[in-house]
Write a protein that holds these residues in place. Structure first.
Motif, PDB file in Angstrom:
ATOM      1  N   ALA A 287       0.823  -1.204   0.000  1.00 44.69           N
ATOM      2  CA  ALA A 287       0.000   0.000   0.000  1.00 44.69           C
ATOM      3  C   ALA A 287       0.860   1.257   0.000  1.00 44.69           C
ATOM      4  O   ALA A 287       0.546   2.248  -0.681  1.00 44.69           O
ATOM      5  N   TRP A 288       1.967   1.236   0.756  1.00 42.82           N
ATOM      6  CA  TRP A 288       2.874   2.382   0.746  1.00 42.82           C
ATOM      7  C   TRP A 288       3.530   2.555  -0.631  1.00 42.82           C
ATOM      8  O   TRP A 288       3.713   3.684  -1.112  1.00 42.82           O
ATOM      9  N   VAL A 289       3.887   1.446  -1.263  1.00 38.88           N
ATOM     10  CA  VAL A 289       4.466   1.531  -2.610  1.00 38.88           C
ATOM     11  C   VAL A 289       3.458   2.161  -3.577  1.00 38.88           C
ATOM     12  O   VAL A 289       3.804   3.047  -4.381  1.00 38.88           O
ATOM     13  N   GLY A 290       2.212   1.730  -3.505  1.00 44.49           N
ATOM     14  CA  GLY A 290       1.194   2.306  -4.364  1.00 44.49           C
ATOM     15  C   GLY A 290       0.969   3.778  -4.095  1.00 44.49           C
ATOM     16  O   GLY A 290       0.794   4.583  -5.028  1.00 44.49           O
ATOM     17  N   ALA A 291       0.976   4.174  -2.805  1.00 47.91           N
ATOM     18  CA  ALA A 291       0.771   5.577  -2.473  1.00 47.91           C
ATOM     19  C   ALA A 291       1.926   6.447  -2.969  1.00 47.91           C
ATOM     20  O   ALA A 291       1.712   7.555  -3.492  1.00 47.91           O
ATOM     21  N   ILE A 292       3.150   5.965  -2.806  1.00 48.72           N
ATOM     22  CA  ILE A 292       4.311   6.728  -3.280  1.00 48.72           C
ATOM     23  C   ILE A 292       4.282   6.858  -4.795  1.00 48.72           C
ATOM     24  O   ILE A 292       4.549   7.939  -5.359  1.00 48.72           O
ATOM     25  N   LEU A 293       3.943   5.763  -5.476  1.00 50.20           N
ATOM     26  CA  LEU A 293       3.845   5.816  -6.937  1.00 50.20           C
ATOM     27  C   LEU A 293       2.735   6.768  -7.365  1.00 50.20           C
ATOM     28  O   LEU A 293       2.872   7.498  -8.360  1.00 50.20           O
ATOM     29  N   GLN A 294       1.640   6.769  -6.613  1.00 49.97           N
ATOM     30  CA  GLN A 294       0.531   7.672  -6.924  1.00 49.97           C
ATOM     31  C   GLN A 294       0.972   9.134  -6.799  1.00 49.97           C
ATOM     32  O   GLN A 294       0.679   9.956  -7.680  1.00 49.97           O
ATOM     33  N   MET A 295       1.674   9.468  -5.712  1.00 48.86           N
ATOM     34  CA  MET A 295       2.118  10.853  -5.521  1.00 48.86           C
ATOM     35  C   MET A 295       3.223  11.216  -6.510  1.00 48.86           C
ATOM     36  O   MET A 295       3.313  12.365  -6.983  1.00 48.86           O
ATOM     37  N   ALA A 296       4.079  10.260  -6.841  1.00 54.90           N
ATOM     38  CA  ALA A 296       5.158  10.546  -7.786  1.00 54.90           C
ATOM     39  C   ALA A 296       4.611  10.886  -9.168  1.00 54.90           C
ATOM     40  O   ALA A 296       5.224  11.679  -9.906  1.00 54.90           O
ATOM     41  N   GLY A 297       3.490  10.318  -9.541  1.00 48.44           N
ATOM     42  CA  GLY A 297       2.892  10.609 -10.837  1.00 48.44           C
ATOM     43  C   GLY A 297       1.936  11.775 -10.818  1.00 48.44           C
ATOM     44  O   GLY A 297       1.286  12.044 -11.828  1.00 48.44           O
ATOM     45  N   GLY A 298       1.808  12.461  -9.667  1.00 50.19           N
ATOM     46  CA  GLY A 298       0.926  13.611  -9.599  1.00 50.19           C
ATOM     47  C   GLY A 298      -0.540  13.255  -9.615  1.00 50.19           C
ATOM     48  O   GLY A 298      -1.387  14.068  -9.997  1.00 50.19           O
TER      49      GLY A 298
END
Length: 404
Positions: free
Chosen positions: A75-86
């Motif tokens: 879930a943290w990986v998904g959240a970081i990827l989500q924020m990294a892509g704006g």
């Protein structure tokens, strides 16, 4: 890391996560096309980014119960990827709520607190992310910092509350399940203790019945063997006593076995009225007990007291038959608040001095079960059994008090 699950539980989690993905991903695209954010140069790349984030989030939800720490990491990986892509917060983030619930409901103690910390940190990061990263969603003017701070604080509060409620719901579920397991363990322990007490009671009764009956049978058989040559009529009488005693013992043993097999309650138990039959069997075995009752019972003693008196006397007289020289003194004193029992028999010179078998243990247990005490010891040439059993007001005493 991996919890044991039933196959149907794993299937249910995977199917639920798949339904959540199919429901929230289209909503995310709808929100994406109508939000204040603008599409980047390549819309297909933006769509692929949303799909990847959704797959990671709901994949974490699918394994949340199977492995809470792996689900939290995913879930943290998904959240970081989500924020990294704006990418703006979207319905696919509902999967995070399921992951946090799983960390507090089924995770270890460390995973439990990691989930709580993730809820707190995630809420703060979400507010900062919306306020600082998504600047292109606001009209940039002199009031932007205040508006960004207010909007970010609102987002942080909403996200933090949602995450905390999900984590708290899992913690509540954990407490409920733990309480249920504790109660079940307590009930199992109480059941096992009750069954053990019942087995001990039946074993005690079995010992008292069999030991006494066999002692009488052996004494009568020895007497019949010596009397057969000189007085056949005495041998016939002894054989009749043996048969009668054996039938009575067989009946009592069958009753105890029935209780043990079918878990039934207590059957008919001997009372003070049966003491005459007991003393008659002892006399037929060649022992003449000298019985003294002073004072007499003022009324009808409680059934538990009558049973304890009978069984204690039965075992003490059985020991007198097996180890004594044919003389035994029995004294009963029925006092207002207790009954005192004393049985003395002279120990034969060629008999062992110790009587510390199961019978003594059984007598002591019977006395202790009703709040009394019992001592059995050898005093010189005699073996003495003393017992004190507390009793309440007898039936006759209560009736007399009621009349007055």
């Amino acid at each position: 890391m991996i919890r044991p699950l039933q196959p149907h539980q794993l299937v249910l989690d995977v199917v639920g996560a798949l339904i959540g993905l199919l429901f929230t991903l289209p909503l995310s695209f709808v929100i994406l096309t109508t939000s204040l954010s603008v599409w980047i140069a390549d819309p297909s790349l933006e769509a692929a980014h949303h799909i990847v984030v959704a797959l990671i989030m709901w994949g974490a939800a699918a394994i949340a119960r199977l492995s809470p720490p792996l689900a939290l990491a995913a879930a943290w990986v998904g959240a970081i990827l989500q924020m990294a892509g704006g990418m703006w917060p979207s319905p696919v983030n509902l999967a995070v709520l399921m992951v946090l619930f799983a960390t507090s409901a089924w995770g270890s103690r460390r995973v439990l607190w990691l989930g709580g910390a993730s809820a707190l940190v995630g809420g703060v990061i979400a507010g900062l992310y919306v306020a600082l990263v998504q600047q292109d969603s606001f009209i940039v003017d002199s009031s932007y910092p205040v508006r960004a701070l207010a909007f970010g604080s609102l987002v942080a509060a909403v996200v933090l509350l949602s995450l905390a409620m999900s984590w708290g719901g899992g913690l509540l579920w954990r407490i409920v399940v733990k309480g249920r397991r504790t109660r079940e363990a307590q009930l199992r322990a109480e059941t096992a203790a009750a069954e053990e007490q019942e087995r001990v009671r039946i074993a005690r009764d079995m010992h008292d019945i069999v030991a006494h009956s066999l002692a009488v049978v052996i004494a009568q058989a020895d007497g019949a063997r010596y009397a057969a040559a000189v007085r056949p009529e005495l041998a016939q009488e002894a054989l009749g006593t043996i048969a009668q005693t054996a039938r009575g013992a067989l009946s009592d043993v069958r009753m105890l076995l029935t209780q043990l097999r079918h878990r039934q309650g207590d059957g008919p138990q001997p009372t003070l009225a049966d003491l005459e039959v007991l003393l008659a069997q002892v006399r037929q075995a060649g022992v003449e007990p000298r019985v003294t009752v002073d004072p007499m019972p003022p009324g009808e003693p409680p059934a538990a007291i009558q049973l304890a008196v009978y069984r204690i006397l039965q075992e003490a007289l059985t020991n007198a038959i097996r180890h004594g020289d044919g003389t035994v003194d029995v004294h009963l004193a029925w006092l207002p608040d207790r009954v005192d029992i004393q049985v003395r028999n002279t120990v034969a010179g060629d008999r062992p001095a110790s009587h510390g078998g199961h019978g003594i243990i059984g007598m002591r247990e019977r006395a202790q079960l009703i709040g009394g005490n019992l001592q059995a010891e050898r005093q010189g040439a005699q073996f003495v059994v003393r017992a004190t059993l507390p009793i309440g007001p007898s039936t006759g005493s209560r009736a007399q008090e009621a009349k007055e």
